[in-house]
Design a protein around this motif. Structure first.
Motif, PDB file in Angstrom:
ATOM      1  N   TYR A 163       0.774   3.884  -2.681  1.00  0.00           N
ATOM      2  CA  TYR A 163       0.388   5.228  -2.494  1.00  0.00           C
ATOM      3  C   TYR A 163       1.132   6.692  -3.577  1.00  0.00           C
ATOM      4  O   TYR A 163       1.188   7.287  -4.413  1.00  0.00           O
ATOM      5  CB  TYR A 163       0.654   5.824  -0.754  1.00  0.00           C
ATOM      6  CG  TYR A 163       0.112   7.548  -0.623  1.00  0.00           C
ATOM      7  CD1 TYR A 163      -1.497   7.424  -0.593  1.00  0.00           C
ATOM      8  CD2 TYR A 163       1.237   8.108  -0.580  1.00  0.00           C
ATOM      9  CE1 TYR A 163      -1.662   8.743   0.152  1.00  0.00           C
ATOM     10  CE2 TYR A 163       0.648   9.581   0.256  1.00  0.00           C
ATOM     11  CZ  TYR A 163      -0.597   9.312  -0.151  1.00  0.00           C
ATOM     12  OH  TYR A 163      -0.671  11.734   0.323  1.00  0.00           O
TER      13      TYR A 163
ATOM     14  N   PRO B 242       1.051  -1.091   0.173  1.00  0.00           N
ATOM     15  CA  PRO B 242      -0.475   0.196  -0.177  1.00  0.00           C
ATOM     16  C   PRO B 242       0.998   1.296  -0.228  1.00  0.00           C
ATOM     17  O   PRO B 242       0.427   1.981  -0.517  1.00  0.00           O
ATOM     18  CB  PRO B 242      -0.544  -0.254   1.277  1.00  0.00           C
ATOM     19  CG  PRO B 242      -0.301  -1.104   2.324  1.00  0.00           C
ATOM     20  CD  PRO B 242       0.755  -1.922   1.006  1.00  0.00           C
TER      21      PRO B 242
ATOM     22  N   PRO C  93      -4.735   3.306  -2.156  1.00  0.00           N
ATOM     23  CA  PRO C  93      -3.672   4.052  -2.434  1.00  0.00           C
ATOM     24  C   PRO C  93      -3.637   4.686  -3.413  1.00  0.00           C
ATOM     25  O   PRO C  93      -3.259   5.693  -3.166  1.00  0.00           O
ATOM     26  CB  PRO C  93      -2.666   2.714  -1.717  1.00  0.00           C
ATOM     27  CG  PRO C  93      -3.768   1.630  -0.611  1.00  0.00           C
ATOM     28  CD  PRO C  93      -5.546   1.343  -1.464  1.00  0.00           C
TER      29      PRO C  93
ATOM     30  N   THR D 131      -9.586   6.793   3.294  1.00  0.00           N
ATOM     31  CA  THR D 131      -9.093   6.359   5.294  1.00  0.00           C
ATOM     32  C   THR D 131     -10.815   5.742   5.411  1.00  0.00           C
ATOM     33  O   THR D 131     -10.769   4.131   5.859  1.00  0.00           O
ATOM     34  CB  THR D 131      -8.577   7.733   6.029  1.00  0.00           C
ATOM     35  OG1 THR D 131      -7.580   8.254   5.456  1.00  0.00           O
ATOM     36  CG2 THR D 131      -7.986   6.386   7.164  1.00  0.00           C
TER      37      THR D 131
ATOM     38  N   ALA E 248      -0.926   4.594   4.848  1.00  0.00           N
ATOM     39  CA  ALA E 248      -1.214   3.396   3.837  1.00  0.00           C
ATOM     40  C   ALA E 248      -0.369   2.425   5.117  1.00  0.00           C
ATOM     41  O   ALA E 248      -1.011   1.283   4.561  1.00  0.00           O
ATOM     42  CB  ALA E 248      -1.100   4.320   2.358  1.00  0.00           C
TER      43      ALA E 248
ATOM     44  N   THR F  85      -6.287   7.570  -3.745  1.00  0.00           N
ATOM     45  CA  THR F  85      -5.874   8.693  -2.804  1.00  0.00           C
ATOM     46  C   THR F  85      -4.710   9.229  -2.853  1.00  0.00           C
ATOM     47  O   THR F  85      -4.228  10.785  -2.746  1.00  0.00           O
ATOM     48  CB  THR F  85      -6.479   7.587  -1.277  1.00  0.00           C
ATOM     49  OG1 THR F  85      -6.854   6.662  -0.942  1.00  0.00           O
ATOM     50  CG2 THR F  85      -5.140   8.821  -0.642  1.00  0.00           C
TER      51      THR F  85
ATOM     52  N   CYS G   3      -2.520  -0.355   6.972  1.00  0.00           N
ATOM     53  CA  CYS G   3      -2.376  -1.827   6.973  1.00  0.00           C
ATOM     54  C   CYS G   3      -1.837  -2.507   7.854  1.00  0.00           C
ATOM     55  O   CYS G   3      -2.095  -3.819   8.876  1.00  0.00           O
ATOM     56  CB  CYS G   3      -0.952  -1.845   5.985  1.00  0.00           C
ATOM     57  SG  CYS G   3      -1.396  -3.912   5.681  1.00  0.00           S
TER      58      CYS G   3
ATOM     59  N   GLY H  56     -11.031   2.543   4.035  1.00  0.00           N
ATOM     60  CA  GLY H  56     -10.362   1.462   3.660  1.00  0.00           C
ATOM     61  C   GLY H  56     -10.473   0.307   5.545  1.00  0.00           C
ATOM     62  O   GLY H  56     -10.344  -0.611   6.115  1.00  0.00           O
TER      63      GLY H  56
END
Length: 301
Positions: A34, A30, A160, A124, A59, A163, A64, A127
């Protein structure tokens, strides 16, 4: 004379076990995705490095890491069969500490996500919810060998990437970015399937219908290879159509190397899965960054 931990059970979690609980080795995908989003956005990071650094930390170690803690808590009975030396079943993280750590990191994730603006905070929230939906009852999407890896692939690679691009550009990413990020997220389904090989016995006993359980190791590995390869073929075609032939050629190179690694994997899927996760996956994520540079500065569709 050493007193048994069964007689005097641990009250506080062992610090080293807490680090193992959030599995630093899983943070890379991740974080890398990102950064792919940052690169693909075409926006200059000058004056925005704080968003790059915070996003990478969010991330990887935070979201994670939280998802790993939540998964280990919800999987503690399965892990007692597959890997009894893990922090929770071994007692090095006692009682309900695993749950408290996962919940505290969920709050931390949302707080850190808030600093990235509306796009970062929204991603977020998605996630965090996805992490709990994957592991926790009554949803527990990991029971499905199709939906579970798909959700993880989305959250490890697609979300990610989206994002990073959205935060740096302060707006919705272009359709090209969304499509390429989605394709690599779909391909990551195969990576997650290979990751399920290590839990084959426990999953079978606890009713987790991963593809290695439902299809058997050989067929599951073959499906995983196809799922990883086909999206990359589509990426190559799209980059060619978008007048990025050199980047497409570079991704062809990493895909050819993956096909060789896949042939090795299929000779012994269960035994070779950890090897492939270190070899083929490295090639896969290299292609992601190549695609990110191809997208940089590309006009919207």
């Amino acid at each position: 004379m050493t007193v048994s931990s069964d007689i005097h059970p641990r009250v506080w979690p062992e610090p080293r076990a807490m680090l193992r609980l959030i599995k630093p080795i899983t943070w890379f995908p991740p974080m890398w995705a990102y950064l792919c989003g940052v690169v693909s956005s075409g926006a200059s990071p000058s004056g925005q490095w704080i968003f790059v650094i915070v996003g990478v930390i969010l991330a990887g170690p935070v979201v994670c890491g939280m998802s790993q803690a939540a998964n280990d808590w919800c999987d503690r009975h399965v892990d007692a069969i597959n890997e009894p030396d893990r922090p929770i079943p071994s007692g090095r993280i006692p009682g309900r500490w695993g749950l408290w750590i996962a919940l505290a990191m969920s709050v931390l994730s949302l707080a850190l996500g808030w600093t990235l603006g509306p796009w970062g905070f929204g991603a977020t929230i998605v996630g965090v919810l996805a992490a709990w939906a994957y592991s926790a009852e009554p949803v527990r999407m990991k029971r499905s060998g199709w939906w579970g890896p798909g959700l993880v692939g989305l959250c490890y690679e697609g979300l990610p990437w989206f994002t990073g691009a959205a935060v740096l550009s302060a707006g919705a990413p272009s359709m090209q970015i969304v499509v390429i990020a989605a394709l690599y997220a779909i391909g990551a389904h195969g990576i997650m399937t290979l990751n399920d090989f290590k839990a084959l016995e426990g999953d079978r006993q606890m009713g987790v219908n991963s593809l290695p359980v439902t299809l058997g190791p050989e067929r599951a590995a073959l499906v995983a290879c196809w799922v990883m390869a086909l999206p990359q073929v589509v990426v190559i075609i799209l980059l060619t159509l978008w007048d990025k032939p050199m980047h497409a050629l570079a991704i062809i190179g990493v895909l050819v190397a993956q096909l060789w690694a896949m042939r090795v994997l299929l000779t012994d899927p269960k035994g070779r899965a950890p090897w492939y996760n270190g070899t083929g996956v490295t090639l896969y994520v290299s292609g992601m960054m190549i695609a990110a540079f191809a997208l940089r500065g590309l006009g919207a569709l």
